[in-house]
Design a protein around this motif. Structure first.
Motif, PDB file in Angstrom:
ATOM      1  N   ASP A 107       0.836  -1.201   0.000  1.00 23.78           N
ATOM      2  CA  ASP A 107       0.000   0.000   0.000  1.00 23.78           C
ATOM      3  C   ASP A 107       0.875   1.257   0.000  1.00 23.78           C
ATOM      4  O   ASP A 107       0.404   2.361   0.282  1.00 23.78           O
ATOM      5  CB  ASP A 107      -0.984   0.006   1.176  1.00 23.78           C
ATOM      6  CG  ASP A 107      -0.298  -0.115   2.531  1.00 23.78           C
ATOM      7  OD1 ASP A 107       0.923  -0.362   2.560  1.00 23.78           O
ATOM      8  OD2 ASP A 107      -0.990   0.032   3.555  1.00 23.78           O
ATOM      9  N   HIS A 108       2.151   1.065  -0.319  1.00 22.40           N
ATOM     10  CA  HIS A 108       3.082   2.161  -0.587  1.00 22.40           C
ATOM     11  C   HIS A 108       3.757   1.793  -1.908  1.00 22.40           C
ATOM     12  O   HIS A 108       4.898   1.340  -1.944  1.00 22.40           O
ATOM     13  CB  HIS A 108       4.136   2.294   0.508  1.00 22.40           C
ATOM     14  CG  HIS A 108       3.590   2.483   1.883  1.00 22.40           C
ATOM     15  ND1 HIS A 108       2.969   1.470   2.595  1.00 22.40           N
ATOM     16  CD2 HIS A 108       3.568   3.575   2.693  1.00 22.40           C
ATOM     17  CE1 HIS A 108       2.611   1.938   3.780  1.00 22.40           C
ATOM     18  NE2 HIS A 108       2.964   3.215   3.873  1.00 22.40           N
ATOM     19  N   ALA A 109       3.030   1.968  -3.002  1.00 25.29           N
ATOM     20  CA  ALA A 109       3.466   1.378  -4.272  1.00 25.29           C
ATOM     21  C   ALA A 109       3.283   2.338  -5.441  1.00 25.29           C
ATOM     22  O   ALA A 109       2.469   3.269  -5.393  1.00 25.29           O
ATOM     23  CB  ALA A 109       2.676   0.089  -4.537  1.00 25.29           C
ATOM     24  N   ALA A 110       4.055   2.075  -6.481  1.00 27.64           N
ATOM     25  CA  ALA A 110       3.924   2.807  -7.737  1.00 27.64           C
ATOM     26  C   ALA A 110       3.900   1.804  -8.874  1.00 27.64           C
ATOM     27  O   ALA A 110       4.693   0.852  -8.887  1.00 27.64           O
ATOM     28  CB  ALA A 110       5.077   3.790  -7.921  1.00 27.64           C
ATOM     29  N   ALA A 111       2.987   1.992  -9.817  1.00 29.91           N
ATOM     30  CA  ALA A 111       2.867   1.088 -10.961  1.00 29.91           C
ATOM     31  C   ALA A 111       2.762   1.912 -12.237  1.00 29.91           C
ATOM     32  O   ALA A 111       2.073   2.934 -12.272  1.00 29.91           O
ATOM     33  CB  ALA A 111       1.629   0.194 -10.817  1.00 29.91           C
ATOM     34  N   VAL A 112       3.454   1.454 -13.269  1.00 31.98           N
ATOM     35  CA  VAL A 112       3.454   2.129 -14.564  1.00 31.98           C
ATOM     36  C   VAL A 112       2.810   1.202 -15.587  1.00 31.98           C
ATOM     37  O   VAL A 112       3.211   0.034 -15.718  1.00 31.98           O
ATOM     38  CB  VAL A 112       4.879   2.501 -15.014  1.00 31.98           C
ATOM     39  CG1 VAL A 112       4.843   3.208 -16.367  1.00 31.98           C
ATOM     40  CG2 VAL A 112       5.554   3.387 -13.968  1.00 31.98           C
ATOM     41  N   PHE A 113       1.818   1.726 -16.322  1.00 28.47           N
ATOM     42  CA  PHE A 113       1.072   0.935 -17.291  1.00 28.47           C
ATOM     43  C   PHE A 113       1.311   1.482 -18.693  1.00 28.47           C
ATOM     44  O   PHE A 113       1.258   2.687 -18.920  1.00 28.47           O
ATOM     45  CB  PHE A 113      -0.427   0.973 -16.988  1.00 28.47           C
ATOM     46  CG  PHE A 113      -0.781   0.491 -15.611  1.00 28.47           C
ATOM     47  CD1 PHE A 113      -1.025  -0.853 -15.375  1.00 28.47           C
ATOM     48  CD2 PHE A 113      -0.844   1.384 -14.551  1.00 28.47           C
ATOM     49  CE1 PHE A 113      -1.335  -1.299 -14.096  1.00 28.47           C
ATOM     50  CE2 PHE A 113      -1.148   0.941 -13.270  1.00 28.47           C
ATOM     51  CZ  PHE A 113      -1.399  -0.396 -13.040  1.00 28.47           C
ATOM     52  N   THR A 114       1.553   0.572 -19.631  1.00 24.44           N
ATOM     53  CA  THR A 114       1.633   0.918 -21.038  1.00 24.44           C
ATOM     54  C   THR A 114       0.358   0.431 -21.715  1.00 24.44           C
ATOM     55  O   THR A 114      -0.096  -0.689 -21.461  1.00 24.44           O
ATOM     56  CB  THR A 114       2.853   0.260 -21.696  1.00 24.44           C
ATOM     57  OG1 THR A 114       4.029   0.632 -20.973  1.00 24.44           O
ATOM     58  CG2 THR A 114       2.998   0.713 -23.135  1.00 24.44           C
TER      59      THR A 114
END
Length: 252
Positions: free
Chosen positions: A131-138
């Protein structure tokens, strides 16, 4: 419950998430494909917000990919709460993060093709990490979306902020109450009296769709796409099920 309801011939409106892992998602997919004209809807209400609809309208006719930055000031939940349990809650990125993954896909109008994610490190004093996260979507159209989901902020700061860059212009959405445009000749600001995350519109449209018939409000391929990549947006959960060789085949 989704599988049983579909097998019983019922229309289904299920609160997110649609499934906790790819194995469950496959069971839902099999059950849905065996139906005939039943509606299956997941509570991805934010795409039904008047703010999201205005953003979608403004982005029509764009010539280049979107660059989207979604910030969620999620707030802390005790580590022993059920939402963190992989069996009953799935973790906060899977259980709640899917909201904003769906919103970005709605704005892009294209399925996700790739996800890369990271959490804060496993260091002393940290009880929960995903719940301390970063996600990158293409996305398939070349668009890029970043989801920052942080539980270590302050309640005085807005919970949700979305900024979209497109064709030399910018849209900024503040907490589903104020939308501002920068670079649009015919749009500067859209504000609602109160926060509107689309709950009422979502439910009304779902009931109306059952009455009138027709295509699902959100195509199943989109529900599958968002749900599948929400698993990858939680790297801790993804590693936990890696031994089961989850499918990575896109159905979109």
């Amino acid at each position: 419950m989704v599988v049983d309801a579909l097998a019983a011939g019922k229309h289904v409106f299920v609160e997110k998430p649609l499934a906790m892992n790819d194995q469950e998602l496959q069971q839902v997919q099999d059950a849905y494909q065996a139906t005939s004209g039943q509606q299956l809807m997941v509570g991805f209400n934010r795409r039904f917000s008047p703010h999201a609809e205005r953003m979608k309208q403004l982005l029509q006719g764009r010539t280049g990919p979107l660059c989207m930055n979604m910030m969620v000031n999620a707030g802390s939940i005790p580590s022993d709460h059920w939402v963190h349990d992989p069996e009953s809650g799935g973790g906060r990125m899977i259980g709640e993060g899917c909201h904003w993954i769906d919103l970005m896909m709605f704005l892009a109008g294209a399925p996700i093709t790739k996800c890369q994610a990271a959490t804060i490190g496993d260091v002393p004093g940290v009880t929960t990490r995903n719940d301390h996260a970063a996600a990158v979507f293409t996305f398939a159209d070349g668009s890029l979306g970043t989801l920052h989901y942080f539980a270590n902020g302050n309640r005085a700061y807005p919970k949700e902020k979305l900024t979209v860059f497109a064709d030399g212009k910018v849209l900024e959405l503040d907490n589903f109450r104020l939308l501002q445009g920068f670079g649009w000749s015919n749009f500067k600001k859209f504000k609602t009296m109160r926060q509107d995350k689309g709950h009422q519109a979502e439910c009304l449209q779902f009931v109306q769709r059952i009455a009138d018939g027709g295509e699902p409000l959100i195509p199943f391929d989109s529900l599958w796409n968002v749900t599948h990549f929400s698993f990858q947006a939680d790297p801790i959960a993804w590693k936990r099920v890696a031994a089961d060789e989850p499918t990575t085949t896109l159905v979109c």
